[in-house]
Design a protein around this motif. Structure first.
Motif, short mmCIF file in Angstrom:
data_model
loop_
_atom_site.label_atom_id
_atom_site.label_comp_id
_atom_site.label_asym_id
_atom_site.label_seq_id
_atom_site.Cartn_x
_atom_site.Cartn_y
_atom_site.Cartn_z
N LYS A 1 -7.44 -7.68 4.36
CA LYS A 1 -7.78 -6.32 3.92
C LYS A 1 -7.58 -5.34 5.07
O LYS A 1 -7.78 -5.68 6.24
N ILE A 2 -7.20 -4.11 4.73
CA ILE A 2 -7.07 -3.05 5.72
C ILE A 2 -8.47 -2.62 6.12
O ILE A 2 -9.28 -2.23 5.27
N THR A 3 -8.77 -2.73 7.41
CA THR A 3 -10.10 -2.34 7.90
C THR A 3 -10.08 -0.98 8.58
O THR A 3 -11.11 -0.32 8.67
N ARG A 4 -8.93 -0.58 9.08
CA ARG A 4 -8.77 0.74 9.69
C ARG A 4 -7.34 1.20 9.45
O ARG A 4 -6.40 0.45 9.67
N PHE A 5 -7.21 2.46 9.02
CA PHE A 5 -5.91 3.07 8.76
C PHE A 5 -5.95 4.44 9.42
O PHE A 5 -6.72 5.30 9.04
N SER A 6 -5.13 4.60 10.47
CA SER A 6 -5.07 5.86 11.20
C SER A 6 -3.68 6.44 11.06
O SER A 6 -2.69 5.76 11.33
N ASP A 7 -3.60 7.71 10.65
CA ASP A 7 -2.33 8.41 10.55
C ASP A 7 -2.29 9.52 11.59
O ASP A 7 -3.24 10.29 11.73
N TYR A 8 -1.17 9.59 12.30
CA TYR A 8 -0.94 10.60 13.33
C TYR A 8 0.19 11.51 12.85
O TYR A 8 1.28 11.03 12.57
N PHE A 9 -0.11 12.82 12.76
CA PHE A 9 0.87 13.77 12.26
C PHE A 9 0.48 15.17 12.72
O PHE A 9 -0.61 15.38 13.25
N ASP A 10 1.35 16.13 12.47
CA ASP A 10 1.11 17.52 12.83
C ASP A 10 0.34 18.18 11.69
O ASP A 10 0.90 18.47 10.63
N ARG B 1 -1.58 5.21 -9.08
CA ARG B 1 -2.77 4.58 -9.66
C ARG B 1 -3.76 4.30 -8.53
O ARG B 1 -3.49 3.50 -7.63
N LEU B 2 -4.91 4.96 -8.60
CA LEU B 2 -5.91 4.86 -7.53
C LEU B 2 -6.32 3.41 -7.26
O LEU B 2 -6.48 3.02 -6.11
N GLU B 3 -6.47 2.62 -8.31
CA GLU B 3 -6.88 1.22 -8.12
C GLU B 3 -5.87 0.46 -7.28
O GLU B 3 -6.25 -0.30 -6.39
N SER B 4 -4.59 0.65 -7.55
CA SER B 4 -3.55 -0.02 -6.76
C SER B 4 -3.56 0.46 -5.32
O SER B 4 -3.44 -0.33 -4.38
N ILE B 5 -3.70 1.76 -5.14
CA ILE B 5 -3.67 2.35 -3.80
C ILE B 5 -4.82 1.81 -2.95
O ILE B 5 -4.65 1.50 -1.78
N CYS B 6 -5.99 1.66 -3.56
CA CYS B 6 -7.19 1.26 -2.81
C CYS B 6 -7.40 -0.25 -2.73
O CYS B 6 -8.27 -0.70 -1.99
N SER B 7 -6.63 -1.02 -3.46
CA SER B 7 -6.90 -2.46 -3.59
C SER B 7 -6.81 -3.23 -2.28
O SER B 7 -7.43 -4.28 -2.14
N GLY B 8 -6.07 -2.73 -1.31
CA GLY B 8 -5.90 -3.47 -0.06
C GLY B 8 -6.92 -3.15 1.01
O GLY B 8 -6.84 -3.67 2.13
N PHE B 9 -7.92 -2.31 0.69
CA PHE B 9 -8.88 -1.88 1.70
C PHE B 9 -10.17 -2.69 1.65
O PHE B 9 -10.67 -3.03 0.58
N ALA B 10 -10.73 -2.95 2.82
CA ALA B 10 -12.06 -3.56 2.92
C ALA B 10 -13.10 -2.53 2.51
O ALA B 10 -12.88 -1.32 2.62
N PHE C 1 0.83 -1.21 0.00
CA PHE C 1 0.00 0.00 0.00
C PHE C 1 0.86 1.26 0.00
O PHE C 1 0.66 2.15 -0.83
N LEU C 2 1.82 1.32 0.90
CA LEU C 2 2.66 2.52 0.99
C LEU C 2 3.47 2.72 -0.29
O LEU C 2 3.60 3.84 -0.78
N GLY C 3 3.98 1.65 -0.86
CA GLY C 3 4.75 1.74 -2.09
C GLY C 3 3.90 2.12 -3.30
O GLY C 3 4.39 2.73 -4.25
N SER C 4 2.60 1.80 -3.26
CA SER C 4 1.73 2.05 -4.41
C SER C 4 1.52 3.53 -4.68
O SER C 4 1.14 3.91 -5.80
N TRP C 5 1.78 4.39 -3.71
CA TRP C 5 1.60 5.83 -3.93
C TRP C 5 2.56 6.36 -5.00
O TRP C 5 2.24 7.33 -5.69
N GLN C 6 3.73 5.74 -5.15
CA GLN C 6 4.66 6.20 -6.18
C GLN C 6 4.13 5.94 -7.58
O GLN C 6 4.42 6.69 -8.50
N GLU C 7 3.34 4.89 -7.73
CA GLU C 7 2.75 4.56 -9.03
C GLU C 7 1.62 5.51 -9.40
O GLU C 7 1.28 5.64 -10.58
#
Length: 130
Positions: free
Chosen positions: A109-118, A23-32, A15-21
């Motif tokens: 599948k990824i069921t929850r993805f939480s990012d913590y940042f400023d 392609r929305l389909e690749s980025i979203c493919s791992g999500f429930a 998932f993280l690596g797919s952002w370089q490509e």
């Protein structure tokens, strides 16, 4: 698919690596379908359709992305990732944002993805408002 440590780690690294490509389909493919995406400073986004929409907004705002993994810890069903997200915005500005992500995984599948940042740091660097 068994949610082994190795399978969960691979899913998140892919998932993280797919952002370089970019392609929305690749980025979203791992999500429930009922996944939740939460940039913790703002309200959570629920469901794959809404997640796709926000990811498309991000893709539309930058010309390049690299999500650099600094530390990754995985257990069955859970992956924690310390990273630095590097973006080049369409106007040429660059963003280097320290982030810690928490991924919950069930049935492959990824069921929850939480990012913590400023949030203020992201908005200052990117010119975007989340």
């Amino acid at each position: 698919m068994a949610d082994t440590r190795a399978a969960c780690e691979k899913l998140v690294r892919d998932f993280l690596g797919s952002w370089q490509e970019r392609r929305l389909e690749s980025i979203c493919s791992g999500f429930a379908d009922d996944a939740v995406y939460h940039n913790v400073p703002v309200e959570p986004i629920e469901g794959i359709a809404a997640i796709r929409a926000i990811f498309q907004t991000f893709l539309d705002a930058f010309s390049d992305a690299k999500l650099e993994i600094r530390t990754l810890a995985a257990e069955p069903g859970l992956v924690l990732v310390e990273r630095v997200d590097h973006f080049t915005m369409n106007d040429g500005r660059t963003v280097a944002l320290p982030v810690t992500g928490v991924f919950e995984i069930k049935n492959g599948k990824i069921t929850r993805f939480s990012d913590y940042f400023d949030l203020a740091d992201f908005e200052r660097q990117s010119g975007m408002k989340l």
